[in-house]
Scaffold this active site. Structure first.
Site, PDB file in Angstrom:
ATOM      1  N   ASN A   1      23.805 -27.423  27.005  1.00  0.00           N
ATOM      2  CA  ASN A   1      24.945 -28.309  26.785  1.00  0.00           C
ATOM      3  C   ASN A   1      24.977 -28.704  25.322  1.00  0.00           C
ATOM      4  O   ASN A   1      24.175 -28.216  24.527  1.00  0.00           O
ATOM      5  CB  ASN A   1      24.861 -29.529  27.706  1.00  0.00           C
ATOM      6  CG  ASN A   1      23.588 -30.310  27.492  1.00  0.00           C
ATOM      7  OD1 ASN A   1      23.244 -30.653  26.363  1.00  0.00           O
ATOM      8  ND2 ASN A   1      22.864 -30.589  28.575  1.00  0.00           N
TER       9      ASN A   1
ATOM     10  N   ALA B   1      17.674 -37.513  27.750  1.00  0.00           N
ATOM     11  CA  ALA B   1      17.958 -36.082  27.622  1.00  0.00           C
ATOM     12  C   ALA B   1      19.141 -35.687  28.505  1.00  0.00           C
ATOM     13  O   ALA B   1      19.358 -36.267  29.571  1.00  0.00           O
ATOM     14  CB  ALA B   1      16.730 -35.259  28.006  1.00  0.00           C
TER      15      ALA B   1
ATOM     16  N   LYS C   1      17.423  -7.928  27.882  1.00  0.00           N
ATOM     17  CA  LYS C   1      18.785  -8.324  27.568  1.00  0.00           C
ATOM     18  C   LYS C   1      19.781  -7.602  28.465  1.00  0.00           C
ATOM     19  O   LYS C   1      19.719  -6.372  28.622  1.00  0.00           O
ATOM     20  CB  LYS C   1      19.101  -8.016  26.098  1.00  0.00           C
ATOM     21  CG  LYS C   1      20.517  -8.397  25.690  1.00  0.00           C
ATOM     22  CD  LYS C   1      20.793  -8.029  24.243  1.00  0.00           C
ATOM     23  CE  LYS C   1      22.250  -8.333  23.903  1.00  0.00           C
ATOM     24  NZ  LYS C   1      22.582  -7.938  22.514  1.00  0.00           N
TER      25      LYS C   1
ATOM     26  N   PRO D   1      15.019 -29.262  38.708  1.00  0.00           N
ATOM     27  CA  PRO D   1      14.410 -30.512  39.199  1.00  0.00           C
ATOM     28  C   PRO D   1      15.114 -31.724  38.597  1.00  0.00           C
ATOM     29  O   PRO D   1      15.584 -31.677  37.459  1.00  0.00           O
ATOM     30  CB  PRO D   1      12.958 -30.414  38.733  1.00  0.00           C
ATOM     31  CG  PRO D   1      12.975 -29.451  37.589  1.00  0.00           C
ATOM     32  CD  PRO D   1      14.062 -28.464  37.923  1.00  0.00           C
ATOM     33  N   ASP D   2      15.201 -32.786  39.369  1.00  0.00           N
ATOM     34  CA  ASP D   2      15.854 -34.019  38.927  1.00  0.00           C
ATOM     35  C   ASP D   2      14.792 -34.941  38.333  1.00  0.00           C
ATOM     36  O   ASP D   2      14.051 -35.614  39.059  1.00  0.00           O
ATOM     37  CB  ASP D   2      16.558 -34.688  40.109  1.00  0.00           C
ATOM     38  CG  ASP D   2      17.488 -35.800  39.684  1.00  0.00           C
ATOM     39  OD1 ASP D   2      17.134 -36.536  38.734  1.00  0.00           O
ATOM     40  OD2 ASP D   2      18.576 -35.934  40.270  1.00  0.00           O
ATOM     41  N   ILE D   3      14.710 -34.947  37.010  1.00  0.00           N
ATOM     42  CA  ILE D   3      13.642 -35.687  36.329  1.00  0.00           C
ATOM     43  C   ILE D   3      13.799 -37.183  36.535  1.00  0.00           C
ATOM     44  O   ILE D   3      12.834 -37.890  36.840  1.00  0.00           O
ATOM     45  CB  ILE D   3      13.626 -35.323  34.832  1.00  0.00           C
ATOM     46  CG1 ILE D   3      13.331 -33.826  34.665  1.00  0.00           C
ATOM     47  CG2 ILE D   3      12.583 -36.158  34.085  1.00  0.00           C
ATOM     48  CD1 ILE D   3      13.503 -33.318  33.251  1.00  0.00           C
TER      49      ILE D   3
ATOM     50  N   PHE E   1      20.516 -42.192  31.618  1.00  0.00           N
ATOM     51  CA  PHE E   1      21.758 -42.050  30.869  1.00  0.00           C
ATOM     52  C   PHE E   1      22.752 -41.268  31.725  1.00  0.00           C
ATOM     53  O   PHE E   1      22.358 -40.351  32.455  1.00  0.00           O
ATOM     54  CB  PHE E   1      21.527 -41.320  29.543  1.00  0.00           C
ATOM     55  CG  PHE E   1      21.178 -42.219  28.394  1.00  0.00           C
ATOM     56  CD1 PHE E   1      22.046 -42.389  27.323  1.00  0.00           C
ATOM     57  CD2 PHE E   1      19.979 -42.913  28.387  1.00  0.00           C
ATOM     58  CE1 PHE E   1      21.721 -43.228  26.269  1.00  0.00           C
ATOM     59  CE2 PHE E   1      19.640 -43.744  27.335  1.00  0.00           C
ATOM     60  CZ  PHE E   1      20.515 -43.902  26.273  1.00  0.00           C
TER      61      PHE E   1
ATOM     62  N   LYS F   1      25.612 -43.181  40.081  1.00  0.00           N
ATOM     63  CA  LYS F   1      24.425 -42.435  39.668  1.00  0.00           C
ATOM     64  C   LYS F   1      23.194 -43.328  39.664  1.00  0.00           C
ATOM     65  O   LYS F   1      22.113 -42.896  40.088  1.00  0.00           O
ATOM     66  CB  LYS F   1      24.645 -41.832  38.274  1.00  0.00           C
ATOM     67  CG  LYS F   1      23.458 -41.032  37.767  1.00  0.00           C
ATOM     68  CD  LYS F   1      23.744 -40.359  36.426  1.00  0.00           C
ATOM     69  CE  LYS F   1      22.524 -39.563  35.948  1.00  0.00           C
ATOM     70  NZ  LYS F   1      22.795 -38.850  34.670  1.00  0.00           N
TER      71      LYS F   1
ATOM     72  N   LYS G   1      20.034 -42.254  41.932  1.00  0.00           N
ATOM     73  CA  LYS G   1      18.776 -41.859  41.291  1.00  0.00           C
ATOM     74  C   LYS G   1      17.663 -42.868  41.519  1.00  0.00           C
ATOM     75  O   LYS G   1      16.480 -42.535  41.391  1.00  0.00           O
ATOM     76  CB  LYS G   1      18.984 -41.702  39.781  1.00  0.00           C
ATOM     77  CG  LYS G   1      20.085 -40.726  39.393  1.00  0.00           C
ATOM     78  CD  LYS G   1      19.683 -39.285  39.615  1.00  0.00           C
ATOM     79  CE  LYS G   1      20.735 -38.345  39.032  1.00  0.00           C
ATOM     80  NZ  LYS G   1      20.387 -36.933  39.222  1.00  0.00           N
TER      81      LYS G   1
END
Length: 415
Positions: free
Chosen positions: A221, A285, A299, A316-318, A336, A350, A354
Site C-alpha cells: 500500500n 503500520a 518471475k 495474520p491480524d496483528i 490505527f 474496528k 479488534k
C-alpha cells in the site's frame, strides 16, 4: 538577619560549544555569546573559515573569555586529539548560524575541517539555528537535509521570517540571540524534567508490508511510515524504551529507538511477539490484508495466455492478536484505522472488532494527501467514549499529542 542568596542564573554550570559557520548572521554571534554568558553558561567557540569572513576570532575570544578554535591541523590543539575533546566536553553543541552548506555537511557526514569533524565526533546533543537566503532554505535539498537531521535527533531553532541582507523577504533569518538563549533555557529545562514514560516499554509498528507475488513483484500500500516513526520518536522523547517494528520505508531510524526491519505481515507479527512484554502497543503500520497463497519462486512471464490467477490468503491480524486477553497483552493497545469514507463509523466498529483500547482514525482518501505526506487529521476514539479531533497538523505534532495522551492515561492510575 541572614540574606537569601540570589537564585542561580538559568544556564549556570552549562557548557555550550558554539559552532559559527559562514553566513552574514555570524555578525550576531558575539552578542549571542554575551547573552548566554549573562545567563550563566560557559561558551567555547569553533569558528569556520567562512565564519571568519564575518566575525573575527579576537571578538569571539574577548566575549567568551576562552580560546577560539579554528584549525583542524593545529599542532598544539590537535596534539591531544583536540577535536575529540571539544566534541565531548560540552553539554550541548549549538550551530549558529547554520548555513545551508554546514547543514548539508552534517546530514551527509562530511568531516574535512574542524567544525564538521567536531560535529561528526560529538556524542552530545546538537541544536542548529538555520540562516540563509529564503530560496536556499526552501530548496528541496535543504529541506531534505533538515528532515534527515531532525530524524537523527538534531534540534532546529527557527528560522524566522523577515528581510534579508540580499534584499529578499521570507523564512531564513537566524533567530535573534535573546530568543536563542531563551530556547536553550527551555531546552535544558525540558531535558532535566522528569521523563514520564521512563521504565515503560513501548512497541510501535510502522510503514507498509510487502507481500511477494514472485521474486520481483509484491502487494503493498502507499504508507510512508512517517506517522509511525514520529510516534516512536515522541514516545522515546518522553523516556519510554521503544521497539519500532518497521516495514520497508525510506526514512531514517528515529534517535534512541530500537528498530526491527521486516518485510511481510507474518514477519511483523513474529517481531512484535518477540518484543513482548510491552506496556504500550501502537499499531501504526498499514499491514496488507492479503498475501499471495504460494508466491511464485521465479518471475512470472507474459506468455500470451493472459494474466496469471492469483489466489489470495488472509494475513495474520496483528492488532487483534496483540489485543487479545492474556498475560502478555500490553496495558494500552492503540490501533490505527486508515479509511477513505465514513471514517469515524468504520473506526468505531474496528476498535470493537479488534479489541483495542483506542483507535486513531484518519482519512487517507487521495484528496487529503495523507499517505506519503507530512500532515494528518485524526480522530482518537477511546473505549470510554471519549474522542479527540486533531485537524491538519504535522505528523510530528499528531505523534506528540498522542504521546501526551498516553502519559495522561498512565498518570491517571492506569496500569
Amino acid at each position: 538577619m541572614q540574606q537569601t542568596p540570589p537564585p542561580a542564573p538559568p544556564l549556570a554550570g552549562r557548557r555550550i560549544l558554539l559552532v559559527v559557520s559562514g553566513g552574514i548572521a555570524a555578525y550576531k554571534t558575539p552578542d549571542l555569546v554575551r547573552r548566554l554568558r549573562e545567563r550563566g553558561a560557559a561558551v567555547r567557540v569553533v569558528l569556520t573559515g567562512g565564519g571568519e569572513r564575518f566575525v573575527t576570532p579576537l571578538a569571539l575570544q574577548a566575549v567568551s573569555e576562552d580560546t577560539v578554535y579554528r584549525d583542524l591541523w593545529s599542532l598544539t590543539d590537535e596534539s591531544a586529539m583536540g577535536h575529540i575533546q571539544l566534541s565531548r566536553q560540552a553539554d550541548l553543541v549549538l550551530v549558529a548560524p547554520a548555513t545551508a552548506n554546514i547543514l548539508a555537511r552534517m546530514a551527509h557526514g562530511l568531516a574535512d575541517d574542524l567544525a564538521s569533524t567536531v560535529l561528526l565526533a560529538t556524542d552530545k546533543p546538537v541544536l542548529v539555528a538555520p540562516a540563509m537566503n529564503v530560496r536556499m532554505y526552501e530548496h528541496p535539498a535543504t529541506r531534505a537535509n533538515l528532515d534527515l537531521l531532525a530524524a537523527r535527533g538534531v534540534g532546529i531553532i527557527g528560522p524566522d521570517d523577515g528581510a534579508m541582507a540580499c534584499g529578499e523577504y521570507g523564512p531564513g533569518r537566524m533567530v535573534e540571540p535573546l530568543a536563542i538563549a531563551d530556547h536553550l533555557i527551555a531546552w535544558f529545562a525540558q531535558r532535566d524534567a522528569p521523563r514520564p514514560l521512563a521504565g515503560r516499554h513501548a512497541l510501535v509498528t510502522s510503514g507498509p508490508t510487502h507481500e511477494a507475488i514472485d521474486p520481483v513483484r509484491y502487494i503493498a500500500n502507499r504508507s510512508s511510515g512517517k506517522q509511525g516513526h514520529a510516534v516512536a520518536a515522541a514516545l522515546a522523547a518522553l523516556g519510554a524504551r521503544v521497539t519500532l517494528v518497521s516495514g520497508p520505508v525510506r526514512l531514517t531510524d528515529p534517535a534512541g529507538v530500537t528498530v526491527v526491519p521486516v518485510e511481510t505481515a507474518a514477519e511483523m507479527l513474529a517481531a512484535c511477539r518477540a518484543a513482548l512484554p510491552a506496556d504500550i502497543f501502537v499499531a501504526a503500520a498499514a499491514v496488507a490484508d492479503w498475501r499471495v497463497d504460494g508466491a511464485a519462486e521465479q518471475k512470472l512471464k507474459k506468455d500470451g495466455g493472459g494474466p496469471p490467477a492469483l489466489r489470495l490468503a488472509e494475513n495474520p491480524d496483528i492488532l487483534a492478536t496483540l489485543s487479545a486477553p492474556g498475560p502478555e497483552r500490553p496495558a494500552l493497545v492503540i490501533g490505527f484505522a486508515a479509511e477513505t469514507n465514513d471514517v469515524q463509523t468504520y473506526a468505531r466498529a474496528k476498535r470493537q472488532r479488534k479489541g483495542c483500547d483506542w483507535i486513531v482514525a484518519n482519512d487517507v482518501s487521495p484528496a487529503t494527501g495523507t499517505f506519503g505526506g507530512d500532515r494528518n487529521s485524526v480522530h482518537v476514539i477511546r473505549a470510554d467514549g471519549q474522542e479527540d479531533i486533531w485537524t491538519d497538523l504535522p505528523k510530528t505534532e499528531v505523534a506528540a499529542r498522542l504521546a501526551t495522551a498516553i502519559v495522561d492515561h498512565f498518570g491517571n492510575g492506569k496500569i
